[in-house]
Motif scaffolding. Structure first.
Motif, PDB file in Angstrom:
ATOM      1  N   GLY A  92      16.773   5.800  53.159  1.00 18.55           N
ATOM      2  CA  GLY A  92      17.914   5.116  53.758  1.00 18.55           C
ATOM      3  C   GLY A  92      18.491   5.992  54.860  1.00 18.55           C
ATOM      4  N   CYS A  93      19.679   5.633  55.292  1.00 19.83           N
ATOM      5  CA  CYS A  93      20.338   6.365  56.376  1.00 19.83           C
ATOM      6  C   CYS A  93      21.785   6.596  55.953  1.00 19.83           C
ATOM      7  N   PHE A  94      22.256   7.853  56.024  1.00 17.97           N
ATOM      8  CA  PHE A  94      23.565   8.166  55.466  1.00 17.97           C
ATOM      9  C   PHE A  94      24.352   9.054  56.435  1.00 17.97           C
ATOM     10  N   LEU A  95      25.447   8.495  56.931  1.00 20.53           N
ATOM     11  CA  LEU A  95      26.288   9.194  57.891  1.00 20.53           C
ATOM     12  C   LEU A  95      27.561   9.660  57.191  1.00 20.53           C
ATOM     13  N   LEU A  96      27.803  10.964  57.183  1.00 18.62           N
ATOM     14  CA  LEU A  96      28.992  11.539  56.565  1.00 18.62           C
ATOM     15  C   LEU A  96      29.887  12.160  57.625  1.00 18.62           C
ATOM     16  N   TYR A  97      31.198  11.904  57.481  1.00 11.89           N
ATOM     17  CA  TYR A  97      32.213  12.393  58.412  1.00 11.89           C
ATOM     18  C   TYR A  97      33.237  13.179  57.606  1.00 11.89           C
ATOM     19  N   ASN A  98      33.353  14.475  57.874  1.00  9.69           N
ATOM     20  CA  ASN A  98      34.256  15.345  57.126  1.00  9.69           C
ATOM     21  C   ASN A  98      35.708  14.996  57.447  1.00  9.69           C
ATOM     22  N   THR A  99      36.485  14.617  56.402  1.00 10.69           N
ATOM     23  CA  THR A  99      37.903  14.287  56.597  1.00 10.69           C
ATOM     24  C   THR A  99      38.828  15.364  56.042  1.00 10.69           C
ATOM     25  N   GLY A 100      38.272  16.503  55.614  1.00  8.05           N
ATOM     26  CA  GLY A 100      39.106  17.604  55.141  1.00  8.05           C
ATOM     27  C   GLY A 100      39.524  17.447  53.690  1.00  8.05           C
ATOM     28  N   GLN A 101      40.668  18.009  53.326  1.00  4.73           N
ATOM     29  CA  GLN A 101      41.102  18.068  51.931  1.00  4.73           C
ATOM     30  C   GLN A 101      41.858  16.829  51.462  1.00  4.73           C
ATOM     31  N   LYS A 102      41.881  15.794  52.273  1.00  4.12           N
ATOM     32  CA  LYS A 102      42.565  14.556  51.912  1.00  4.12           C
ATOM     33  C   LYS A 102      41.587  13.390  51.957  1.00  4.12           C
ATOM     34  N   PRO A 103      41.474  12.627  50.853  1.00  2.00           N
ATOM     35  CA  PRO A 103      40.584  11.463  50.889  1.00  2.00           C
ATOM     36  C   PRO A 103      41.161  10.368  51.775  1.00  2.00           C
ATOM     37  N   VAL A 104      40.331   9.827  52.657  1.00  2.00           N
ATOM     38  CA  VAL A 104      40.732   8.743  53.553  1.00  2.00           C
ATOM     39  C   VAL A 104      40.079   7.460  53.066  1.00  2.00           C
ATOM     40  N   MET A 105      40.900   6.450  52.753  1.00  2.00           N
ATOM     41  CA  MET A 105      40.369   5.175  52.295  1.00  2.00           C
ATOM     42  C   MET A 105      40.032   4.303  53.506  1.00  2.00           C
ATOM     43  N   SER A 106      38.791   3.898  53.588  1.00  2.00           N
ATOM     44  CA  SER A 106      38.309   3.157  54.750  1.00  2.00           C
ATOM     45  C   SER A 106      38.848   1.730  54.768  1.00  2.00           C
ATOM     46  N   GLU A 107      39.175   1.265  55.965  1.00  2.00           N
ATOM     47  CA  GLU A 107      39.561  -0.124  56.175  1.00  2.00           C
ATOM     48  C   GLU A 107      38.434  -0.910  56.834  1.00  2.00           C
ATOM     49  N   HIS A 108      37.279  -0.265  57.018  1.00  2.00           N
ATOM     50  CA  HIS A 108      36.197  -0.901  57.786  1.00  2.00           C
ATOM     51  C   HIS A 108      34.845  -0.789  57.085  1.00  2.00           C
ATOM     52  N   GLY A 109      34.845  -0.846  55.764  1.00  2.00           N
ATOM     53  CA  GLY A 109      33.592  -0.960  55.025  1.00  2.00           C
ATOM     54  C   GLY A 109      32.868   0.325  54.712  1.00  2.00           C
ATOM     55  N   LEU A 110      33.520   1.478  54.872  1.00  2.00           N
ATOM     56  CA  LEU A 110      32.874   2.754  54.546  1.00  2.00           C
ATOM     57  C   LEU A 110      33.274   3.210  53.144  1.00  2.00           C
ATOM     58  N   LEU A 111      32.562   4.207  52.653  1.00  2.00           N
ATOM     59  CA  LEU A 111      32.847   4.783  51.336  1.00  2.00           C
ATOM     60  C   LEU A 111      33.689   6.039  51.490  1.00  2.00           C
ATOM     61  N   THR A 112      34.531   6.299  50.500  1.00  2.00           N
ATOM     62  CA  THR A 112      35.242   7.569  50.416  1.00  2.00           C
ATOM     63  C   THR A 112      34.576   8.389  49.325  1.00  2.00           C
ATOM     64  N   THR A 113      34.157   9.586  49.645  1.00  2.00           N
ATOM     65  CA  THR A 113      33.398  10.392  48.698  1.00  2.00           C
ATOM     66  C   THR A 113      33.841  11.845  48.766  1.00  2.00           C
ATOM     67  N   ALA A 117      32.490   1.815  62.743  1.00  2.00           N
ATOM     68  CA  ALA A 117      33.462   1.745  61.648  1.00  2.00           C
ATOM     69  C   ALA A 117      34.141   3.094  61.437  1.00  2.00           C
ATOM     70  N   MET A 118      33.364   4.167  61.555  1.00  2.00           N
ATOM     71  CA  MET A 118      33.902   5.513  61.357  1.00  2.00           C
ATOM     72  C   MET A 118      34.904   5.868  62.445  1.00  2.00           C
ATOM     73  N   ASN A 119      34.610   5.510  63.676  1.00  2.00           N
ATOM     74  CA  ASN A 119      35.539   5.771  64.776  1.00  2.00           C
ATOM     75  C   ASN A 119      36.852   5.023  64.580  1.00  2.00           C
ATOM     76  N   LYS A 120      36.770   3.794  64.053  1.00  2.00           N
ATOM     77  CA  LYS A 120      37.990   3.008  63.799  1.00  2.00           C
ATOM     78  C   LYS A 120      38.816   3.628  62.677  1.00  2.00           C
ATOM     79  N   ASP A 121      38.151   4.077  61.608  1.00  2.00           N
ATOM     80  CA  ASP A 121      38.881   4.670  60.481  1.00  2.00           C
ATOM     81  C   ASP A 121      39.515   6.007  60.840  1.00  2.00           C
ATOM     82  N   SER A 122      38.800   6.811  61.604  1.00  2.00           N
ATOM     83  CA  SER A 122      39.288   8.150  61.934  1.00  2.00           C
ATOM     84  C   SER A 122      40.227   8.148  63.128  1.00  2.00           C
ATOM     85  N   GLY A 123      40.061   7.162  64.018  1.00  2.00           N
ATOM     86  CA  GLY A 123      40.868   7.119  65.227  1.00  2.00           C
ATOM     87  C   GLY A 123      40.422   8.104  66.288  1.00  2.00           C
ATOM     88  N   ILE A 124      39.380   8.879  65.994  1.00  2.00           N
ATOM     89  CA  ILE A 124      38.870   9.874  66.946  1.00  2.00           C
ATOM     90  C   ILE A 124      37.382   9.627  67.153  1.00  2.00           C
TER      91      ILE A 124
END
Length: 491
Positions: free
Chosen positions: A218-239, A346-353
């Motif tokens: 498969g294909c798995f894209l991970l984006y480091n959000t630091g020490q706070k879990p970010v709940m996605s509004e655009h279909g991504l997983l929080t892990t 989706a990741m750009n929308k959730d992170s805003g960056i």
């Protein structure tokens, strides 16, 4: 190092979603025979679809995201808890073992640690936070098993492994009946990560805002959000991304999961027979340099992020009489890139960056055409390290940095730069957007192909399930009857 004195691992498949359940009579219960059963279910297995539908139907509003505030995950066939629930519902031996307290459940890492530390002879039953966070039984805020989640799935907490950090000594290898034999005996196991988390560590994405994409089955894209879990509004997983030590803070990530990446190349080889080896796909696709308007949605097991739509199925569309196997090969590689584009949007929308470059790894990154296509479709540079198997590297890094081992440091000032190959976009953004829009149109056509719910008593779809067709057939019957009646009156 000249000799190995520590061990770390991450599964070559999707470690956090390759599930096992073991059942063994306790050595202290002499009335029962000694036996072991291991059941191993991979993450792509779709037998749990009916279980998922039943669980979703139990939630308020039939909401697949009902548990997301605790787990960071939608209710999906992808995750381990539904696989155990299916086993308990469908396999008598498993249900009996669970109810009698003879079962142990976990992801494949827990079985490896248990087996390597002695199994029935004192084996350690544990897992790390990254693997636990992908079971749907783990609370990403408390970093432990959640009683309410276990109650929702009706799974006893007693069978679950103890949750540990990703970098600590879990136990010593004891794979022989005698501790005096075996070259690995006594070596500490000190690193454990789900394979995507391991790749994030191996890519040294330790700062907020860094991301990597792994191209494997498969294909798995991970984006480091630091020490706070970010709940996605655009279909991504929080892990949980990693927790590199007992006293270290947990770091989190947003993840986009694509079910079929490298697997599509295997499908071209094994099912269609248009290539003889996976390496041949690059040459075949490069011979045409375009899909000639052909688009391939490889939704063989539904669509994962950002849709989480299990009813989707694979389609190839835009075919003409000029389409040949080379165009289909090109479209298959483009499909991997388009799916990554959807995740990145989706990741750009959730992170805003917006991400400025994408770090990549995994076996498919050896395909230079694929990497160039990826840069073209994302319109940002793609950066590949000289050693693409960063999953194994990340597990080794965690193991070597554990307290009691400390053969190296993972502090940012102690890390060295990695040699990379860089792929720059070579097409204009307008062309990229045009091709991506066509892909989205193809995705829409792949939806709602499959359901586990039969529409009549014998499990077959009724022709009257289509209202227009039903009215047409009934209307035709009445017209025939009416015609015969009128014909009779005229006689």
């Amino acid at each position: 190092m000249s000799t190995a004195n520590w061990s770390g691992f991450a599964s070559p498949t999707r470690c956090s979603q390759t599930t096992y359940i073991g059942s063994a009579s306790s050595p202290t219960r002499k009335s029962l025979p000694l036996w072991l059963i291991f059941i191993h279910i991979v993450w792509l297995d779709l037998r749990t679809q009916s279980t998922v539908e039943r669980l979703i139907n139990r939630t308020p509003g039939k909401n697949k995201n009902h548990l997301k505030h605790k787990t960071g995950l939608p209710i999906s066939t992808y995750f381990s808890a539904v696989k155990l629930r299916w086993l308990m519902d469908n396999v008598d031996e498993v249900r009996s073992a669970v109810h009698s307290g003879r079962a142990m459940f976990g992801t494949i890492d827990s079985w490896l640690i248990w087996s390597l530390t002695g199994a029935r002879n004192g084996g350690v039953h544990c897992t790390d936070v990254t693997n636990a966070s992908r079971t749907m039984l783990f609370n990403v805020h408390t970093l432990d098993w959640d009683p309410e989640l276990c109650q929702f799935f009706d799974i006893p907490m007693e069978i679950l492994p103890k949750v540990r950090s990703s970098s600590e000594i879990y136990g010593l290898i004891k794979i022989c009946s005698s501790m005096k034999s075996g070259s690995l005996t006594g070596v500490p196991i000190s690193g454990c990560l789900g394979d995507q988390s391991a790749a994030l560590v191996g890519q040294m994405c330790f700062k907020d805002g860094l991301a990597k994409n792994t191209y494997g089955t498969g294909c798995f894209l991970l984006y480091n959000t630091g020490q706070k879990p970010v709940m996605s509004e655009h279909g991504l997983l929080t892990t949980v991304a990693y927790k590199l030590g007992r006293d270290k803070p947990a770091c989190y990530a947003l993840e986009g999961s694509v079910a079929i990446a490298g697997a599509v190349v295997c499908w071209l080889k094994d099912n269609l027979g248009i290539i003889e080896s996976p390496e041949e796909v690059e040459k075949l696709a490069a011979s045409v340099g375009t899909s000639y308007g052909c688009y391939f949605v490889p939704a063989f097991s539904g669509l994962y992020a950002p849709y989480w739509e299990p009813s989707a199925r694979g389609i190839i569309c835009g075919l003409t009489q000029f389409t040949n196997r080379s165009h289909i090969a090109f479209a298959a590689l483009e499909a991997v890139c388009f799916q990554t584009r959807e995740i990145l949007d989706a990741m750009n929308k959730d992170s805003g960056i917006p991400l400025k470059q994408l770090q990549v790894d995994g076996g498919m990154t050896n395909n230079k055409l694929l990497m160039q296509l990826q840069a073209d479709i994302l319109c940002i540079p793609v950066v590949k390290p000289s050693m693409p198997e960063t999953t194994a590297l990340g597990a080794a890094m965690a193991a070597g940095a554990a307290e009691g081992v400390r053969v190296w440091s993972l502090e940012p000032e102690d890390l060295t730069a990695v040699t990379c190959e860089r792929f720059e976009p070579q097409i204009n953004p307008e062309e990229s957007e045009f091709r991506y829009a066509r892909w989205k149109k193809a995705v829409a056509k792949s939806m709602n192909w499959e359901t586990t719910e039969p529409l009549n008593g014998n499990g077959e779809t009724s022709i009257f399930s289509s209202l227009p067709l039903g009215f047409y057939i009934l209307g035709s019957m009445f017209m025939l009857i009416g015609a015969k009646y009128i014909s009779g009156l005229k006689k």
